[in-house]
Structure formats: C-alpha cells, structure tokens
Design an enzyme around this catalytic site. Structure first.
Site, PDB file in Angstrom:
ATOM      1  N   ARG A  13       0.727  -1.190   0.216  1.00  0.00           N
ATOM      2  CA  ARG A  13      -0.008  -0.078  -0.096  1.00  0.00           C
ATOM      3  C   ARG A  13       0.861   1.338  -0.039  1.00  0.00           C
ATOM      4  O   ARG A  13       0.873   2.024  -0.990  1.00  0.00           O
ATOM      5  CB  ARG A  13      -0.782  -0.071   1.195  1.00  0.00           C
ATOM      6  CG  ARG A  13      -1.959   1.044   1.210  1.00  0.00           C
ATOM      7  CD  ARG A  13      -1.534   2.378   1.407  1.00  0.00           C
ATOM      8  NE  ARG A  13      -0.997   2.556   2.745  1.00  0.00           N
ATOM      9  CZ  ARG A  13      -0.334   3.665   3.303  1.00  0.00           C
ATOM     10  NH1 ARG A  13      -0.453   4.562   2.694  1.00  0.00           N
ATOM     11  NH2 ARG A  13       0.042   3.632   4.442  1.00  0.00           N
ATOM     12  N   ASP A  14       1.524   1.487   1.153  1.00  0.00           N
ATOM     13  CA  ASP A  14       2.478   2.886   1.208  1.00  0.00           C
ATOM     14  C   ASP A  14       3.297   2.740   0.014  1.00  0.00           C
ATOM     15  O   ASP A  14       3.845   3.788  -0.447  1.00  0.00           O
ATOM     16  CB  ASP A  14       3.042   2.650   2.571  1.00  0.00           C
ATOM     17  CG  ASP A  14       3.322   4.254   2.961  1.00  0.00           C
ATOM     18  OD1 ASP A  14       3.254   5.339   2.284  1.00  0.00           O
ATOM     19  OD2 ASP A  14       3.269   4.530   4.333  1.00  0.00           O
ATOM     20  N   HIS A 205       5.107   4.282  12.816  1.00  0.00           N
ATOM     21  CA  HIS A 205       5.013   4.163  11.239  1.00  0.00           C
ATOM     22  C   HIS A 205       6.052   5.099  10.891  1.00  0.00           C
ATOM     23  O   HIS A 205       5.818   6.347  10.611  1.00  0.00           O
ATOM     24  CB  HIS A 205       3.443   4.387  10.703  1.00  0.00           C
ATOM     25  CG  HIS A 205       3.356   4.447   9.251  1.00  0.00           C
ATOM     26  ND1 HIS A 205       2.905   3.586   8.603  1.00  0.00           N
ATOM     27  CD2 HIS A 205       3.806   5.418   8.388  1.00  0.00           C
ATOM     28  CE1 HIS A 205       2.822   3.866   7.368  1.00  0.00           C
ATOM     29  NE2 HIS A 205       3.400   5.229   6.999  1.00  0.00           N
ATOM     30  N   HIS A 207       8.777   6.907   8.349  1.00  0.00           N
ATOM     31  CA  HIS A 207       9.463   6.794   6.849  1.00  0.00           C
ATOM     32  C   HIS A 207      10.978   7.013   7.348  1.00  0.00           C
ATOM     33  O   HIS A 207      11.206   7.673   8.201  1.00  0.00           O
ATOM     34  CB  HIS A 207       9.056   7.737   6.098  1.00  0.00           C
ATOM     35  CG  HIS A 207       7.589   7.380   5.537  1.00  0.00           C
ATOM     36  ND1 HIS A 207       7.546   7.054   4.262  1.00  0.00           N
ATOM     37  CD2 HIS A 207       6.175   7.162   6.124  1.00  0.00           C
ATOM     38  CE1 HIS A 207       5.986   6.674   4.066  1.00  0.00           C
ATOM     39  NE2 HIS A 207       5.563   6.791   5.235  1.00  0.00           N
ATOM     40  N   CYS A 238       4.641   9.388   0.311  1.00  0.00           N
ATOM     41  CA  CYS A 238       3.299   9.582   0.332  1.00  0.00           C
ATOM     42  C   CYS A 238       3.082  10.672  -0.864  1.00  0.00           C
ATOM     43  O   CYS A 238       3.892  11.584  -0.937  1.00  0.00           O
ATOM     44  CB  CYS A 238       2.726  10.210   1.565  1.00  0.00           C
ATOM     45  SG  CYS A 238       1.066  10.862   1.343  1.00  0.00           S
ATOM     46  N   ASN A 247       9.334   3.658   3.661  1.00  0.00           N
ATOM     47  CA  ASN A 247       9.122   3.368   4.986  1.00  0.00           C
ATOM     48  C   ASN A 247      10.327   2.551   5.412  1.00  0.00           C
ATOM     49  O   ASN A 247      11.343   2.371   4.585  1.00  0.00           O
ATOM     50  CB  ASN A 247       8.097   2.375   5.277  1.00  0.00           C
ATOM     51  CG  ASN A 247       6.906   3.034   4.948  1.00  0.00           C
ATOM     52  OD1 ASN A 247       6.279   3.146   3.912  1.00  0.00           O
ATOM     53  ND2 ASN A 247       5.964   3.559   5.795  1.00  0.00           N
TER      54      ASN A 247
HETATM   55  P1  HMG Z   1     -12.700  14.789  -3.141  1.00  0.00           P
HETATM   56  O1  HMG Z   1     -12.254  15.238  -4.510  1.00  0.00           O
HETATM   57  O2  HMG Z   1     -12.861  15.672  -1.904  1.00  0.00           O
HETATM   58  O3  HMG Z   1     -13.979  13.625  -2.921  1.00  0.00           O
HETATM   59  O4  HMG Z   1     -11.438  13.580  -2.454  1.00  0.00           O
HETATM   60  P2  HMG Z   1     -15.506  13.888  -3.302  1.00  0.00           P
HETATM   61  O5  HMG Z   1     -16.195  13.415  -1.944  1.00  0.00           O
HETATM   62  O6  HMG Z   1     -16.041  15.328  -3.561  1.00  0.00           O
HETATM   63  O7  HMG Z   1     -15.514  12.948  -4.565  1.00  0.00           O
HETATM   64  C1  HMG Z   1     -15.121  13.214  -5.746  1.00  0.00           C
HETATM   65  C2  HMG Z   1     -15.207  12.151  -6.582  1.00  0.00           C
HETATM   66  O8  HMG Z   1     -14.357  10.926  -6.190  1.00  0.00           O
HETATM   67  C3  HMG Z   1     -16.364  11.372  -6.907  1.00  0.00           C
HETATM   68  O9  HMG Z   1     -16.527  10.750  -8.166  1.00  0.00           O
HETATM   69  C4  HMG Z   1     -16.550  10.256  -5.608  1.00  0.00           C
HETATM   70  O10 HMG Z   1     -17.482   9.191  -6.311  1.00  0.00           O
HETATM   71  C5  HMG Z   1     -14.881   9.792  -6.102  1.00  0.00           C
HETATM   72  P3  HMG Z   1     -17.218  11.446  -9.427  1.00  0.00           P
HETATM   73  O11 HMG Z   1     -18.456  11.793  -9.036  1.00  0.00           O
HETATM   74  O12 HMG Z   1     -16.170  12.852  -9.442  1.00  0.00           O
HETATM   75  O13 HMG Z   1     -16.724  10.600 -10.469  1.00  0.00           O
HETATM   76  N1  HMG Z   1     -14.564   9.311  -4.549  1.00  0.00           N
HETATM   77  C6  HMG Z   1     -14.122   7.901  -4.401  1.00  0.00           C
HETATM   78  N2  HMG Z   1     -13.963   7.069  -5.457  1.00  0.00           N
HETATM   79  C7  HMG Z   1     -13.511   5.872  -4.981  1.00  0.00           C
HETATM   80  N3  HMG Z   1     -13.099   5.547  -3.552  1.00  0.00           N
HETATM   81  C8  HMG Z   1     -13.315   6.539  -2.888  1.00  0.00           C
HETATM   82  C9  HMG Z   1     -13.801   7.650  -3.132  1.00  0.00           C
HETATM   83  N4  HMG Z   1     -14.455   8.745  -2.522  1.00  0.00           N
HETATM   84  C10 HMG Z   1     -14.746   9.745  -3.365  1.00  0.00           C
HETATM   85  N5  HMG Z   1     -13.281   6.232  -1.426  1.00  0.00           N
HETATM   86  C11 HMG Z   1     -10.894  12.041  -1.237  1.00  0.00           C
HETATM   87  C12 HMG Z   1     -11.505  13.076  -1.255  1.00  0.00           C
HETATM   88  C13 HMG Z   1     -10.721  11.614   0.181  1.00  0.00           C
HETATM   89  C14 HMG Z   1     -11.754  11.076  -1.746  1.00  0.00           C
HETATM   90  C15 HMG Z   1      -9.663  12.075  -1.749  1.00  0.00           C
HETATM   91  O14 HMG Z   1      -8.874  13.189  -1.183  1.00  0.00           O
HETATM   92  C16 HMG Z   1      -8.580  10.823  -1.564  1.00  0.00           C
HETATM   93  O15 HMG Z   1      -8.963   9.767  -2.196  1.00  0.00           O
HETATM   94  N6  HMG Z   1      -7.486  10.654  -0.955  1.00  0.00           N
HETATM   95  C17 HMG Z   1      -6.768   9.876  -0.677  1.00  0.00           C
HETATM   96  C18 HMG Z   1      -5.134  10.156  -0.895  1.00  0.00           C
HETATM   97  C19 HMG Z   1      -4.132   9.096  -0.366  1.00  0.00           C
HETATM   98  O16 HMG Z   1      -4.539   7.946  -0.423  1.00  0.00           O
HETATM   99  N7  HMG Z   1      -2.994   9.552   0.284  1.00  0.00           N
HETATM  100  C20 HMG Z   1      -2.075   8.479   0.721  1.00  0.00           C
HETATM  101  C21 HMG Z   1      -2.282   7.722   1.566  1.00  0.00           C
HETATM  102  S1  HMG Z   1      -2.225   8.423   3.234  1.00  0.00           S
HETATM  103  C22 HMG Z   1      -0.630   8.182   3.642  1.00  0.00           C
HETATM  104  O17 HMG Z   1       0.062   7.515   2.694  1.00  0.00           O
HETATM  105  C23 HMG Z   1       0.133   8.455   4.920  1.00  0.00           C
HETATM  106  C24 HMG Z   1       0.170   7.129   5.739  1.00  0.00           C
HETATM  107  O18 HMG Z   1       1.213   6.454   5.332  1.00  0.00           O
HETATM  108  C25 HMG Z   1       0.758   7.515   7.049  1.00  0.00           C
HETATM  109  C26 HMG Z   1       1.780   8.443   7.028  1.00  0.00           C
HETATM  110  O19 HMG Z   1       3.089   8.101   6.629  1.00  0.00           O
HETATM  111  O20 HMG Z   1       1.684   9.693   7.318  1.00  0.00           O
HETATM  112  C27 HMG Z   1      -1.218   6.462   6.021  1.00  0.00           C
HETATM  113 MG    MG Z   2       3.277   6.332   5.219  1.00  0.00          MG
END
Ligand code: HMG
Ligand code: MG
Length: 308
Positions: A13-14, A205, A207, A238, A247
C-alpha cells in the site's frame, strides 16, 4: 522492553501508491502472496481511495479478490470516507484504516478536508466498520513534523489520539510521514500518547527520509512500543507529502529486532528474496541496507572463484 514485536508490512500500500508508473495487478498480488507465505501476519494490502487521487491503487477491489487469503493473516486497507469503507467491507478487509493528520495543511492536501471534517466523515466509517465486526485502525500523519507547517506540537497529536480513541479505534499509528522525527521527539511523544491510549495498541510508522527510522524504532522499543510498520525493500512515500521517501525497510527492521533477540517469527532471508523480487519487478533500487548486503554476500558466494 517487549520480547516479541508485531510488524505491519505496508509495502503493497504505502510503497506501491507512490510508484511513478502503475504496477501491474499481477505483481501486486504476487507481492502480497509472497509476504504472507514468508510469515508476515499483518499486511496493508491496498487503499479504497479515489482513483483520481491515487491512480496507482485503482485496482484495490481486484487485488483483494484475487490474493490468496492465508488463515491468521490480517489484510488491512485504507479508507478515507464512507464510500471507501463500504468498498473495503465488500472486499472483506480484516481491518479498515482511517487516516487523518496532526497538521491541518497536510490533512487538506491529502484528503481534501480539515481535521474536524475528517472526524465528521470517520464517525460514519467507524459505525459501519464496527457493525461488521471488522477491526478499525487510525493513522495520524505528521505526528513528528509536517512538510508544509514544519514543527507539529505534541498537543496536536494527542488531540487526534483522543479523537481516534473516541471513535473506537483498535489500534493507532503515530506516523512520521516525512521521516523528520528524532529520538528526542520519540522520547517525548510515545509516553504522551501512551498516557491516552494503551501502549500495546500504539504503532510506530516511520519513513526513513532522514535515516532516523531505526534509531527512532530503538527509542520507541525502549519507551515500550511493540508494533512497527515497515515496507519490504524500503518501498514507499506519500504522493501528497513532497520529498517523502519510503518506510523503514522490513529487512532492516528484522535485522535490528533479531539482533536484539526479539521474536518476530519471520526469517530475514525470506524477506530479502521478496525485496529483490519487487525491486526487479518495478525496476527500482533496493533501498534496504540489510537486504542489499545480504544479496551481495549471497551473489559473491555464488560467483565462481575465477570470476571474483
Ligand atoms: P474529493 O475530491 O474531495 O472527493 O476527494 P469527493 O467526495 O468530492 O468525490 C469526488 C469524486 O471522487 C467522486 O467521483 C467520488 O465518487 C469519488 P465523481 O462523481 O467525480 O466521478 N470518490 C471515490 N472513489 C473511490 N473511492 C473512494 C472515493 N471517495 C470519493 N473512497 C478523497 C476526497 C478523500 C476521496 C480524496 O482526497 C482521496 O481519495 N485521498 C486519498 C489520498 C491518499 O490515498 N493518500 C495516501 C494515503 S495516506 C498516507 O500515505 C499516509 C500514511 O502512510 C501515514 C503517514 O505516513 O503519514 C497512512
Ligand atoms: Mg506512510
């Protein structure tokens, strides 16, 4: 210090969320299956996030459907909202990870909402996940610093720990998103967080951007933490944290833990082979120091004497 450590493998995933080119579904599945076969009992498999935001993981449902589920392995997935959580539950995830931040700017950049708004969303997610008897984990990005805001007060992290606790999280991750954490910060943050949430259910967690991850893990172990996230071959980063690298490598973590005589039930050699597989499959260097050293030794032992 604990005598056994829980490792959460976050490479699929990450790690793969951050690859420039999209990794094939076949390679993702093979990676996850190899990791479970090697004894990794906790694998963060993918994310049910918007494919517009993270196209690399757009095949989340297919990955979850086609992996071989090993009994006893917890396959966790990220979900940023109810839509993601419903998809995660439909895919029979064993654990759903909600993720927010201790920094407002990072939260906005990563999930397009404020920290308060993220908790509004996650209330419904927590209800759905719990109603299905699935584990809920909460991840706190920028617990050690933010790529946009710099220093993050410990009080901001603790505030988020309390809110995740109130949602009923089974486990909470203190995430060093951009690897800026130091031993001094660990020594301050881990006791503060464990004053709010049982230490055996807190995870580190880390990095490794600034090369501090292993030092921070040792400090965390000394402070009583016993769960750590890592990614094979040091994959990762990320997409919404500029400059964040992978990580801590699982191979390096295992070398540290085994050197401390801590039990993991995982053989380093097996994980080294997987690190070599994934690095070759996605054409990138192997960022694990222990993995690279082990591979170099093995290759030199296999080289005929006349070629050495
Ligand atoms: P948004 O654009 O504000 O979402 O994004 P929305 O609610 O306005 O929806 C817009 C469109 O996205 C719609 O589709 C929804 O259906 C679709 P459209 O009508 O335009 O065709 N949508 C989705 N589709 C599939 N699955 C979903 C989903 N939600 C909405 N779940 C949102 C807001 C949260 C969705 C977006 O910002 C997002 O997906 N962000 C994820 C970012 C991400 O994955 N970052 C990396 C992971 S975190 C990380 O790595 C940190 C971690 O490792 C810890 C660390 O190291 O810090 C965990
Ligand atoms: Mg991370």
């Amino acid at each position: 210090m604990t005598d056994s450590v829980k490792i959460v493998e976050v490479g699929p995933r990450d790690g793969l969320q951050n690859e420039k080119s999209v990794v094939s579904t076949e390679v993702k599945i093979e990676l996850i299956n190899r990791l479970s076969a090697a004894g990794l009992a906790n694998i963060e498999a993918t994310s049910f996030v918007s494919p517009k935001w993270v196209p690399q993981l757009a095949d989340a449902a297919e990955v979850m459907e086609r992996i071989t589920r090993r009994p006893g392995v917890t396959y966790s997935v990220l979900a940023p909202n109810l839509q993601g959580a419903k998809n995660a539950l439909a895919a029979k995830a064993d654990e759903v990870v909600i993720f927010t931040a201790a920094s407002e700017t990072f939260c906005l950049k990563n999930i397009n909402c404020t920290i308060d708004q993220s908790f509004d969303r996650y209330a419904a997610v927590a209800d759905a996940v719990k109603a299905n008897g699935v584990r809920l984990r909460g991840s706190i990005s920028c617990s050690f610093g933010c790529p946009f805001e710099g220093d993050v007060p410990i009080s901001s992290v603790i505030n988020v720990v309390r809110r995740l606790r109130a949602l009923g999280c089974d486990e909470i991750d203190l995430a060093d998103t951009i690897g800026v954490g130091t031993v001094k910060r660990v020594r301050a943050l881990v006791p503060a967080a464990s004053g709010e949430f049982p230490i055996e259910r807190l995870a580190g967690h880390y990095h490794d951007t600034y090369g501090q991850a292993l030092a921070n893990i040792l400090a965390s172990l000394e402070a009583g933490l016993s769960t750590f996230h890592s990614s094979v071959a040091g994959l990762g980063g990320c997409p919404y944290a500029p400059g964040a690298t992978g990580n801590v490598a699982t191979e390096d973590l295992l070398y540290l833990l085994h050197g401390l005589s801590l039990r993991t039930d995982i053989k380093l050699e097996d994980v080294v082979t997987i690190g070599d597989f994934i690095s070759n499959a996605i054409h990138r260097p192997n960022f694990s120091k222990a993995g690279s050293a082990f591979l170099a030794k093995t290759r030199s032992a296999n080289t005929p004497e006349s070629c050495r």
